[in-house]
Design a protein around this motif. Structure first.
Motif, PDB file in Angstrom:
ATOM      1  N   PRO A 150       9.399   4.844 -13.176  1.00  0.00           N
ATOM      2  CA  PRO A 150      10.491   5.012 -12.223  1.00  0.00           C
ATOM      3  C   PRO A 150      11.088   3.704 -11.728  1.00  0.00           C
ATOM      4  N   VAL A 151      10.366   2.579 -11.871  1.00  0.00           N
ATOM      5  CA  VAL A 151      10.863   1.295 -11.391  1.00  0.00           C
ATOM      6  C   VAL A 151      11.470   0.471 -12.514  1.00  0.00           C
ATOM      7  N   SER A 152      10.698   0.279 -13.587  1.00  0.00           N
ATOM      8  CA  SER A 152      11.155  -0.592 -14.676  1.00  0.00           C
ATOM      9  C   SER A 152      11.966   0.143 -15.728  1.00  0.00           C
ATOM     10  N   GLY A 153      11.769   1.451 -15.863  1.00  0.00           N
ATOM     11  CA  GLY A 153      12.463   2.195 -16.902  1.00  0.00           C
ATOM     12  C   GLY A 153      11.799   2.134 -18.253  1.00  0.00           C
ATOM     13  N   PHE A 161       1.388   3.755  -8.101  1.00  0.00           N
ATOM     14  CA  PHE A 161       1.947   4.891  -7.381  1.00  0.00           C
ATOM     15  C   PHE A 161       0.806   5.812  -6.956  1.00  0.00           C
ATOM     16  N   CYS A 162       1.140   6.854  -6.218  1.00  0.00           N
ATOM     17  CA  CYS A 162       0.208   7.958  -6.054  1.00  0.00           C
ATOM     18  C   CYS A 162       0.041   8.668  -7.401  1.00  0.00           C
ATOM     19  N   THR A 217       0.808  -1.218   0.000  1.00  0.00           N
ATOM     20  CA  THR A 217       0.000   0.000   0.000  1.00  0.00           C
ATOM     21  C   THR A 217       0.842   1.269   0.000  1.00  0.00           C
ATOM     22  N   VAL A 218       2.163   1.145  -0.093  1.00  0.00           N
ATOM     23  CA  VAL A 218       3.071   2.292  -0.035  1.00  0.00           C
ATOM     24  C   VAL A 218       3.538   2.640  -1.450  1.00  0.00           C
ATOM     25  N   CYS A 219       3.597   3.919  -1.753  1.00  0.00           N
ATOM     26  CA  CYS A 219       4.055   4.382  -3.062  1.00  0.00           C
ATOM     27  C   CYS A 219       5.576   4.256  -3.148  1.00  0.00           C
ATOM     28  N   PRO A 220       6.115   3.696  -4.236  1.00  0.00           N
ATOM     29  CA  PRO A 220       7.575   3.573  -4.357  1.00  0.00           C
ATOM     30  C   PRO A 220       8.304   4.904  -4.475  1.00  0.00           C
ATOM     31  N   LEU A 221       7.599   5.992  -4.780  1.00  0.00           N
ATOM     32  CA  LEU A 221       8.269   7.280  -4.958  1.00  0.00           C
ATOM     33  C   LEU A 221       8.301   8.106  -3.685  1.00  0.00           C
ATOM     34  N   TYR A 228       3.943  13.652 -12.126  1.00  0.00           N
ATOM     35  CA  TYR A 228       5.084  14.543 -12.280  1.00  0.00           C
ATOM     36  C   TYR A 228       6.347  13.792 -12.688  1.00  0.00           C
ATOM     37  N   TYR A 229       6.493  12.533 -12.240  1.00  0.00           N
ATOM     38  CA  TYR A 229       7.683  11.777 -12.642  1.00  0.00           C
ATOM     39  C   TYR A 229       7.635  11.440 -14.127  1.00  0.00           C
TER      40      TYR A 229
END
Length: 349
Positions: free
Chosen positions: A330-333, A314-315, A292-296, A321-322
């Protein structure tokens, strides 16, 4: 009425002027080339983001460079663009002696700049307007700021600019059909040239003359080697695109409405497993232990949003914005755009 319509859209056998169908067909050819190459680069970038990601991010500039080499080769060799030469057409300077089979320097550079620079600037303008519309919808700014007012002026005037641009081309095409002008496009008028059919003498001249005769060519060996290298690259690109034109027809059919049943049947297959080729030592710190936590932001997610390219959640604000700034997950690219953001709804909402 039908005989009149056939008469005004078909060129006379004794006239070297191409018909409206020929000029429209050659224009649509280059319009189909760019989306096909764009799709190929996208597939490569999704398969290997580390290696082919820069191709995706700099696609517009790389395509413009390739287009410059391609059009330069055909203008110097055949006095025509790639698509015009493909349909057996050439460019002739207005008032030029028909014995000259090559464009003069002035018409050559005008044609090259209009063929390459105008599509690039138009594409950048469309992307700018798209970005401004997204900022207008999602960002919060003071409406009294000068920058904000300029953005609103651009967004308000763009539809009228686009209407004027398309209307100008339509007006030229109507005049061309009615035999009132020898230009079907305002760009040809600006370049000072007109289109004509290739003759037997033109084909013989292209086979016998060098690629681009230039009386002011430098005698330095470095310059001649560079010119030969560019000519070889241009020849390779032109040959590859000539063969790839037939492949474009297959791509158009593949993404056509008639083939949607086939695409749906393929998309109904079981979902593949998550990617396993990532280095766990690099990507594991980015993934929180709690689902339940956003990786960013490393906080409990708000407005859960998944990326359609990778599936990570994510949120919404973090993902928006990312992706807007980096155009990738942001995780896999994986290459990602804003339209790939998918809002998730829980059963309690």
């Amino acid at each position: 009425m039908a005989e009149r319509g056939a008469h005004i859209t078909t060129a006379s056998p004794t006239d070297n002027r191409p018909s409206i169908f020929e000029v429209v067909a050659q224009e649509s050819l280059m319009v189909a080339v760019r989306p096909a190459l764009h799709h190929i680069v996208k597939v490569l970038a999704e398969s290997n983001p580390a290696r082919y990601g820069p191709l995706w991010r700099w696609f517009d500039e790389l395509y413009t460079l390739l287009d410059l080499l391609l059009q330069q080769h055909y203008l110097s060799w055949a006095s025509a663009s790639f698509s015009e030469n493909f349909y057996g057409l050439k460019r002739v300077a207005i008032g030029n002696n028909r014995e000259h089979h090559t464009l003069q320097r002035k018409e050559y550079w005008k044609s090259l700049m209009l063929l390459v620079l105008v599509p690039y600037l138009r594409l950048k303008l469309e992307k700018l307007v798209k970005r401004l519309r997204e900022e207008e919808d999602y960002s919060i700014q003071n409406p009294t700021l000068f920058r904000k007012r300029c953005y609103k002026a651009i967004l308000a005037s763009y539809p009228f600019v686009k209407l004027s641009w398309e209307g100008c081309f339509l007006f030229y095409q109507l005049r061309y059909i009615l035999w009132n002008t020898r230009h079907h496009s305002p760009l040809l008028s600006l370049a000072g040239v007109q289109l004509a059919r290739l003759t037997l003498e033109d084909l013989q001249a292209m086979d016998t003359r060098p690629e681009k005769p230039d009386s002011t060519q430098s005698v330095l060996s470095v310059g001649s080697i560079l010119k030969k290298a560019l000519g070889g690259v241009s020849m390779t690109l032109s040959s590859s695109l000539s063969l790839g034109v037939f492949f474009l027809q297959f791509l158009e059919w593949w993404y056509s409405a008639d083939n949607q049943d086939t695409l749906k049947s393929l998309s109904s297959l079981p979902a593949p497993s998550p990617p396993i080729h990532f280095d766990l030592e690099i990507y594991s710190p980015l993934l929180p232990k709690l689902k339940t936590v956003c990786p960013l932001c490393r906080k409990v997610r708000v407005n859960d949003t998944a990326l359609g390219t990778s599936g990570y959640v994510f949120c919404y604000r973090c993902a928006y914005y990312y992706v807007k700034n980096h155009q990738r997950c942001p995780v896999s690219g994986y290459p990602t755009e804003l339209q790939h953001l998918i809002r998730l709804y829980s059963p309690d909402s």
